[in-house]
Design a protein around this motif. Sequence first.
Motif, short mmCIF file in Angstrom:
data_model
loop_
_atom_site.label_atom_id
_atom_site.label_comp_id
_atom_site.label_asym_id
_atom_site.label_seq_id
_atom_site.Cartn_x
_atom_site.Cartn_y
_atom_site.Cartn_z
N GLY A 122 3.51 -2.92 -0.13
CA GLY A 122 2.09 -2.53 -0.21
C GLY A 122 1.18 -3.67 -0.62
N GLY A 123 1.53 -4.35 -1.74
CA GLY A 123 0.65 -5.37 -2.32
C GLY A 123 0.36 -6.52 -1.37
N LEU A 124 1.39 -7.01 -0.67
CA LEU A 124 1.17 -8.16 0.20
C LEU A 124 0.31 -7.78 1.40
N GLU A 125 0.54 -6.59 1.95
CA GLU A 125 -0.28 -6.17 3.10
C GLU A 125 -1.75 -6.07 2.68
N VAL A 156 -5.29 -3.96 -8.63
CA VAL A 156 -4.42 -3.03 -7.87
C VAL A 156 -2.99 -3.25 -8.35
N VAL A 157 -2.40 -2.20 -8.90
CA VAL A 157 -1.00 -2.29 -9.37
C VAL A 157 -0.09 -1.88 -8.21
N ALA A 158 0.79 -2.80 -7.81
CA ALA A 158 1.72 -2.53 -6.69
C ALA A 158 3.09 -3.10 -7.06
N LEU A 159 3.55 -2.74 -8.26
CA LEU A 159 4.74 -3.38 -8.83
C LEU A 159 6.06 -2.71 -8.44
#
Length: 430
Positions: free
Chosen positions: A16-19, A115-118
């Motif tokens: 999610g985070g990279l996209e 944005v937390v996407a851990l």
Amino acid sequence: MTSAKTRVAILGGGSGGLELACALASRSTFDVTLVDRVGAHLWKPRLHEFAAGTVDTSLTEISFYMLAGMRGFRFEQGEVSAIDRATRHVVLKRFEDARQETVAPERSIPFDRCVVALGGITADFGTPGVKEHAYALDTRDDADAFRQTFVALMIGARETKRPARIVIIGSGATGTELAANLRQAEDSFFERDGHPEDRDRLLRITILEAAPEIMPGSETKLRARVLERLDALGIDVVTNAKVSEVEAGAVKTASGASYPSDATMWAAGLIGIPVLSRLADFAIDKKGRILVDDRLRSTVDPLIHVIGDAASLTPKGAERPLPPTAQVASQEAAYLAKALPKIVAGEEPAPFHYKNKGQLISFGNAGAVGVLGGRKKKEDFLIHGQFAMAAYNALERDHQWTVLGPLRGSVAILADMIMPTSGPALKLHG
Ligand SMILES: Cc1cc2nc3c(=O)[nH]c(=O)nc-3n(C[C@H](O)[C@H](O)[C@H](O)COP(=O)(O)OP(=O)(O)OC[C@H]3O[C@@H](n4cnc5c(N)ncnc54)[C@H](O)[C@@H]3O)c2cc1C
């Protein structure tokens, strides 16, 4: 120094985070910083292939440093330990080198939006012996550690004629796909003039499932197809097998049964990574994931969004939160890429709606089966063969396209299509 641009800190560069970082960085109004504890992105849905050695990580690992320059975001490598909501800073632990010597003190990154996407990790539910004696499949290091053991076991099995015994706990997608890929990797260890019965002599795979049926929560038809495939691959499946303890050489169940195991993979259940509950005073669900509203804002702070496995979103009318899948993480990232510019401009975006595109299980070179989602639940249909394999690969193709852009994405996709099928069944390095 204040920036005229909106400073967005994205924590975690996974599915999610990279996209999201790639999509937002293309907008001139955002100053995007992506944080990850490791220096390269690896798409998590392929971890079981790296663990089995059927795909080489060097094919699919992409440096965050390289991507940052290419896509126009800042990359900060480090481990997130806290979010200071009052001062709007993300705190990164002091940075240690390979010898565990501190090379940089604690750092902090200012943000206007975070944005937390851990992501998440496999839950051991407090089962004795799991930490000490079982492997997990949460990170590349996990996959590397398991693969090394697997290779050693297979060489030992060939030379001593005593089969390697692998027990996989959990019959979800991770467990079943790993089992099939291990069976595929086994081919590399057969004697040149080996017979089909070598199969029994080299590798025995058992999947233990606590529920009465495999793949709890999946479509009945899909479960039946998966069982058929596992049976054809000579993989034993035991249901109603609630594991009570993992020992060095065996797995014990609550009913008193004991399964000898040379390597045990724990692949049951997923919870949010433990740091989520310590990041700030977020409201957390019973699986340790941060509660969000239907605009993916944390329920305690509208300036902090959460996506992917770290987020707990129960859609209106649903009984359970959305599942921890790359499909969900990717759709949430795409939503925020469009919603954040609106939110920053003072508009209220439409709520997030998840579209379930189905569930697909790949058995490596033994094909794929799946259920494709229709507009209504009863329209779902079962697929298999080439069509299922193409649909299975489509999720990763979308990811590569979003992250690398159309030109490089196409090249990566082409390389990926050529390499795994043309090489040997097992790639030992990477
Ligand atoms: C073997 C396997 C097969 C799967 N197959 C599928 C599939 O076929 N289809 C599907 O939809 N889903 C699949 N999934 C699930 C999917 O991989 C996850 O749901 C998805 O990756 C979640 O995305 P995410 O962005 O939330 O987190 P992740 O992709 O897990 O990314 C989290 C990122 O955060 C970083 N990070 C973690 N902690 C810290 C910290 N403290 N500080 C800094 N960085 C940190 C990590 O390094 C990582 O890069 C599979 C999972 C596994 C394990």
